[in-house]
Design an enzyme around this catalytic site. Structure first.
Site, mmCIF file in Angstrom:
data_model
loop_
_atom_site.group_PDB
_atom_site.id
_atom_site.type_symbol
_atom_site.label_atom_id
_atom_site.label_comp_id
_atom_site.label_asym_id
_atom_site.label_seq_id
_atom_site.Cartn_x
_atom_site.Cartn_y
_atom_site.Cartn_z
ATOM 1 N N HIS A 124 41.817 28.078 30.082
ATOM 2 C CA HIS A 124 42.487 29.309 30.756
ATOM 3 C C HIS A 124 42.631 29.106 32.240
ATOM 4 C CE1 HIS A 124 44.287 32.012 27.701
ATOM 5 N NE2 HIS A 124 42.976 31.393 26.840
ATOM 6 N N TYR A 151 37.438 29.468 15.972
ATOM 7 C CA TYR A 151 37.372 29.675 17.426
ATOM 8 C C TYR A 151 36.076 30.603 17.863
ATOM 9 C CZ TYR A 151 42.280 29.039 18.976
ATOM 10 O OH TYR A 151 43.508 28.324 19.641
ATOM 11 N N GLU A 176 35.411 32.546 20.185
ATOM 12 C CA GLU A 176 35.728 33.410 21.492
ATOM 13 C C GLU A 176 34.843 33.771 22.663
ATOM 14 O OE1 GLU A 176 38.760 37.184 22.042
ATOM 15 O OE2 GLU A 176 37.337 37.356 20.440
ATOM 16 N N ARG A 214 51.649 30.631 19.879
ATOM 17 C CA ARG A 214 50.627 31.454 19.507
ATOM 18 C C ARG A 214 50.175 32.178 20.768
ATOM 19 N NH1 ARG A 214 45.451 33.274 20.871
ATOM 20 N NH2 ARG A 214 44.921 31.067 20.428
ATOM 21 N N ASP A 215 49.195 31.602 21.670
ATOM 22 C CA ASP A 215 48.729 31.976 23.003
ATOM 23 C C ASP A 215 50.024 32.216 24.008
ATOM 24 O OD1 ASP A 215 47.094 32.560 24.951
ATOM 25 O OD2 ASP A 215 45.462 31.224 24.688
ATOM 26 N N HIS A 238 39.651 24.668 24.709
ATOM 27 C CA HIS A 238 40.830 25.617 25.055
ATOM 28 C C HIS A 238 40.334 26.117 26.472
ATOM 29 C CE1 HIS A 238 44.119 28.784 23.268
ATOM 30 N NE2 HIS A 238 43.424 29.158 24.507
ATOM 31 N N THR A 268 37.615 31.804 27.283
ATOM 32 C CA THR A 268 38.563 32.831 27.040
ATOM 33 C C THR A 268 39.010 33.487 28.332
ATOM 34 O OG1 THR A 268 37.510 32.924 25.077
ATOM 35 C CG2 THR A 268 38.820 34.917 25.535
#
Length: 498
Positions: free
Chosen positions: A199, A134, A136, A6-7, A197, A169
């Site tokens: 990044h 999520y 976001e 997905r990501d 999650h 995010t």
């Protein structure tokens, strides 16, 4: 939870075919044994629907369906119905984790957004879906509008939400803010399940994952090879190693499958793995400096917990200008060759000389170097290519004719293939496997390098990686023609087999 499909697919230039998605999903769940996978975003395309349907069908037949998740949206139940039509059982509902995103992107009040989310969660529950959410832009939400975040979670904790997934995010966190924000969430909501999650915009994804663990998160999101939006996500292989070695956390991951998983995703995505990438990079288990090779002989002085065998790999000792006698000795030992101290010194000097000229020296080159340096037939060529012709023409399959001498006897053959070198290999396999009944190694990697400048008559170096009976090795060939360079590397391979 691995989000490669997905990501990871949001990496620039990456688009997996449905059959590739299925292949990767199978490997992640069945072989690597990750707990969960996120396989797509709902409503993207018909191709995506085909991929999700095939993954869900395979997972249902094997009892894995509750480990397959799909990103969905607050869209009046459209995503929910899309996921159900594919056979999915878990929705990861995308909500706004910062007041700024809620008010400026959705143009809704927090109360309106919360009401819409609860409607989706209740509908999903009624339709038999498990719901994770999520939040976001959660990291900016904690920085700029923490009371909005707390109010959102407080409202949703009364519903059927199973996991709250907290994404950085825009990749703005650092280790200190990560642990601070995660601890605030844990203190406020000690009974909830929180995923983190990361990044990698500041190259801090792995550091922030470590801080999230310190802060008390319950789950980590990863992607194979660190694929993902912009600078990507936390790499699966590195997260596993850190959790085990630095935190003593036991997971269900089969570490011996991480390298082949990396190769599969690299092949399907078209994104090469950097040679120096931890765990899965081509050079990370290669000792270059002679002093390091010497230390390996003295109780493993230059080794750490990241032993290559743990990940289905093996230690290599580079040959070049930084090589010492220990590097050469390690490679000689692997090849079953033994030299006197004086001979070893002379061979080492030649290896260093070649390295100074920026020539790549592989272990399989050593017998040829020895023969050249010592001026005797240390490298006996049992295989000699007497002649060959490779052709290609528009509308016809490429073909190859060759005559080769093996142990003093000549063999001839003709073959076709998908390319000139492929046709040559088909002919070679006909001789070895059908006439001599000898196995030929499997070609696992094929790399071509040319000098910069663009001259069409420049020498081409072809380096081929082979695998036979669990042994991996490389040979190289140098020629102005790429096919000829590959054929030279192949003949070296045949002679190295003995």
């Amino acid at each position: 939870m691995d989000t490669t499909l997905r990501d990871g697919e949001q990496t620039g230039g990456v688009s997996f075919m449905p059959h590739e998605k299925l292949q990767i999903a199978k490997a992640l769940l069945r072989d690597v044994c990750v707990d969960r996978i996120e396989v797509a975003s709902a409503r993207v395309s018909e191709g995506e629907k085909k991929a999700v349907t095939s993954i869900c069908g395979w997972a249902s037949a094997r009892g894995f369906i509750n480990r397959v998740e799909v990103l969905g949206f607050v869209d009046h139940h459209v995503s929910i119905e899309w996921i159900i039509s594919c056979g999915g059982k878990v929705i990861n509902l995308l909500c706004k984790g910062s007041q700024k995103h809620c008010e400026q992107q959705l143009r809704k009040t927090p109360e309106e957004h919360i009401r819409n989310i609860i409607e989706e969660v209740e509908y999903a529950y009624a339709r038999g879906l498990v719901t994770n959410v999520y939040l976001e832009d959660w990291s900016n939400g904690m920085k700029d509008s923490p009371e909005y975040v707390f109010a959102l979670v407080e409202a949703l904790r009364q519903t059927h939400v199973k996991r709250f997934m907290l994404p950085d995010t825009l990749g703005v966190l650092n280790p200190l803010t990560t642990v601070e924000y995660m601890r605030k969430m844990r203190r406020r909501f000690p009974d909830l399940h929180f995923d983190f999650h990361a990044h990698n915009d500041y190259n801090l994804a792995i550091a922030n994952v470590s801080s999230a663990v310190l802060g008390g998160c319950n789950g980590i999101h990863t992607a194979v090879n660190g694929l993902g939006e912009r600078a990507g996500n936390a790499p699966l292989s590195s997260v596993q190693a850190i959790l085990k070695d630095h935190f003593g956390i036991k997971t269900g991951i089969d570490e011996s499958k991480l390298y082949t998983m990396s190769l599969l995703v690299s092949s399907c995505s078209g994104i090469p793995v950097p040679q120096n990438m931890p765990i899965v990079g081509g050079h990370v288990f290669t000792q270059v400096a002679g002093v390091h090779a010497d230390g390996d002989n003295k109780n493993g002085l230059y080794q750490n917990a990241l032993m290559p065998e743990r990940f289905g790999r093996h230690r290599e000792y580079a040959l070049g200008k930084n090589s010492g006698k220990a590097n050469v000795l390690k490679n000689l030992e692997a090849l079953g060759l033994e030299l006197t101290p004086e001979e070893t010194k002379r061979v080492t000097e030649r290896v260093i000389e070649l390295g100074d000229k920026k020539e790549v020296v592989t272990p399989e080159d050593l017998p040829y170097i020895i023969a050249d340096v010592l001026k005797h037939d240390t490298m006996k060529e049992t295989v000699k290519l007497e002649s060959y012709l490779v052709t290609t023409a528009y509308g016809l399959k490429p073909s190859a004719s060759l005559r080769i001498e093996i142990d003093g006897k000549s063999y001839e053959t003709n073959a076709t293939g998908d390319g000139q070198y492929d046709a040559f290999m088909h002919g070679l396999r006909d001789i070895y496997e059908n006439r001599l009944h000898r196995p030929l190694p499997l070609l696992t990697d094929y790399a071509v390098s040319i000098p910069p400048g663009g001259q069409t008559d420049a020498l081409v170096q072809t380096t081929i990686t082979w695998e036979l009976n669990g042994r991996t090795f490389r040979t190289r060939g140098l020629d102005a023609d790429q096919t000829d360079a590959a054929i030279k590397a192949t003949i070296k391979m045949l002679n190295s087999l003995g």
